[in-house]
Scaffold this active site. Structure first.
Site, PDB file in Angstrom:
ATOM      1  CD  GLU A  81      -2.945   1.121   2.285  1.00 50.38           C
ATOM      2  OE1 GLU A  81      -3.548   2.170   2.598  1.00 50.38           O
ATOM      3  OE2 GLU A  81      -3.188   0.027   2.810  1.00 50.38           O
ATOM      4  CE  LYS A 257      -6.467  -0.924   5.601  1.00 47.39           C
ATOM      5  NZ  LYS A 257      -5.726   0.039   4.737  1.00 47.39           N
ATOM      6  CG  ASP A 273       0.366 -15.986  12.249  1.00 49.47           C
ATOM      7  OD1 ASP A 273      -0.336 -15.345  11.443  1.00 49.47           O
ATOM      8  OD2 ASP A 273       0.050 -17.112  12.679  1.00 49.47           O
ATOM      9  CG  HIS A 371      -3.581   7.066  -0.379  1.00 50.13           C
ATOM     10  ND1 HIS A 371      -2.814   6.040   0.151  1.00 50.13           N
ATOM     11  CD2 HIS A 371      -4.373   6.493  -1.318  1.00 50.13           C
ATOM     12  CE1 HIS A 371      -3.149   4.901  -0.438  1.00 50.13           C
ATOM     13  NE2 HIS A 371      -4.090   5.154  -1.341  1.00 50.13           N
TER      14      HIS A 371
END
Length: 422
Positions: A81, A257, A273, A371
């Protein structure tokens, strides 16, 4: 060593790696591995997972400007991202005095579910009465872990009201030290289950680790400069954006998130993990009965901003892909960490920095402006730009002040129709 390198983002990948190498004394072989000129192969992939047909490279970047517990660190982040690594680096640059962390210890839970028990509360008592024998049998499964001071340390037995019956669930509390510990905990849970059945008179069903590692909590704290230059409304908006995440699960999901953008990138880079860490974090955000923010933010008297984060962090330096994946192994070398506690602290600090960057953007110009600028290179490639056209396409779009796929596509077509480079 200092992690504050001016203009790091302006350098080529080779120049960035050379700077990192000077600080960490990477060998030529390690630099070749990092640049993808050697190293991970299909044969190695085939040893890690099943039915291998290839592997998927993920960009690995370095977040700079981080100081954690008085030590400057370069933070490797594996993510697809755009803007994540840049945002973390920029936020860390606005951090005052570094990040400070604490760690509750490396205890993981193994759950043993017992059904068909006629006297569940009596069975609970009998399990506790046999605690020492249970722990001894568990520790016989992993003498190496015990020799390092780890192993099964205690029990936590619970009665769970199922839809059809009361279940007895025995939790093994295992100190896994510098390993994540899933294999050790699962082995212990399976080995001791017949003894648990004998004690309770019931039948064991599940025997497995819990990813809600609520006794493996990491906390990080950082103070940040006021990024709004006297704009009190924007500063208040920063806090209001956090307060919405604390009060509203729809906002909290996106808020958390964003935190995990940073956390998962470091977890993945080090071969840990990601799913275990993400599951534990989101479960922990819900332990009060309502899904909430993993961070807290407060305005100080001088208008600086204090942020804190608290979440489970079941990561390790021993076992799994951390040791078997050559790039993950090199990423832990770049971090220069010796314990799981150090690693957990850096990961939490990265998540806190990521959240600061997100809230700062939301309270100011909005998420998309920054972004989309960083996403423009991806859009140029998607629009058909050739490698030697990408930078020019992005520059033209930025000059027009219209960074969208449709506009970038028009720029690419125009360049190529007019004999642009190929």
């Amino acid at each position: 060593m200092t992690s504050r390198i001016s203009g790091f983002y302006k350098k080529s990948p080779e120049e960035r790696l050379e700077l990192i190498s000077q600080h960490l004394n990477l060998s030529d072989e390690e630099k070749e591995l990092m640049l993808g000129h050697s190293g991970f192969t299909v044969a190695q992939a085939d040893r890690l997972v099943e039915n291998v047909v290839g592997y998927l490279p993920v960009p690995l970047g370095i977040a700079v400007n981080f100081q954690v517990n008085g030590k400057d660190v370069f933070v490797p982040m594996a993510t697809e991202e755009p803007s994540v690594i840049a945002a973390a680096s920029n936020a860390a640059k606005q951090n005052i005095g570094g990040f400070f962390t604490s760690y509750s210890g490396s205890i993981m839970r193994g759950q043993i579910q017992v059904i068909g028990v006629k006297d569940p509360y009596g069975a609970l008592a009998r399990i506790y009465e046999n605690k020492e024998a249970i722990l001894e049998q568990c520790n016989e499964q992993d003498p190496t872990l015990v020799s390092f001071g780890g192993g099964a340390k205690d029990l936590d037995v619970q009665i769970i009201d199922g839809e059809s019956e009361k279940m007895v669930v025995a939790h093994l509390l295992v100190d896994t030290k510098d390993a994540m510990g899933a294999n050790a905990v699962n082995t212990m849970a399976e080995a001791v289950s017949p003894f648990i059945e004998k004690i309770t008179g019931g039948k064991v069903v599940l025997r497995i680790l819990s990813n809600l590692a609520d006794q493996r909590i990491v906390r990080a704290r950082g103070v940040f400069e006021n990024p709004f230059k006297g704009d009190r409304d924007a500063l208040e908006n920063f806090i209001r954006a956090y307060e919405l995440a604390e009060a509203d699960p729809y906002r909290a999901a996106t808020h958390n998130k964003g935190i995990m953008n940073g956390i998962s990138a470091v977890v993945l880079a080090t071969g840990n993990d990601t799913r275990a860490v993400e599951a534990g974090a989101h479960a922990y955000a819900s332990v009060t009965g309502r899904y909430r923010s993993l961070t807290r933010w407060e305005i100080n008297a001088d208008d600086s901003i204090t942020g804190t984060i608290e979440l489970p962090m079941p990561v390790g330096l021993i076992g799994g892909a951390t040791q078997s994946h050559p790039v993950a192994k090199l990423a832990t070398k770049i971090l220069d960490v010796e314990t799981a506690e150090e690693l957990a602290g850096i990961i939490a600090s990265t998540g806190l920095a990521q959240n600061f960057a997100g809230l700062r953007a939301l309270a100011g110009e909005g998420i998309q402006q920054g972004h989309m600028k960083l996403h423009a290179r991806n859009m140029a490639v998607m629009a058909g730009a050739h490698d030697d056209e990408v930078d020019n396409v992005v520059k033209l779009a930025a000059n027009q002040g219209k960074i969208s796929y449709d506009n970038i596509r028009q720029i690419v077509l125009s360049l190529q129709e007019n004999g642009g480079s190929h």
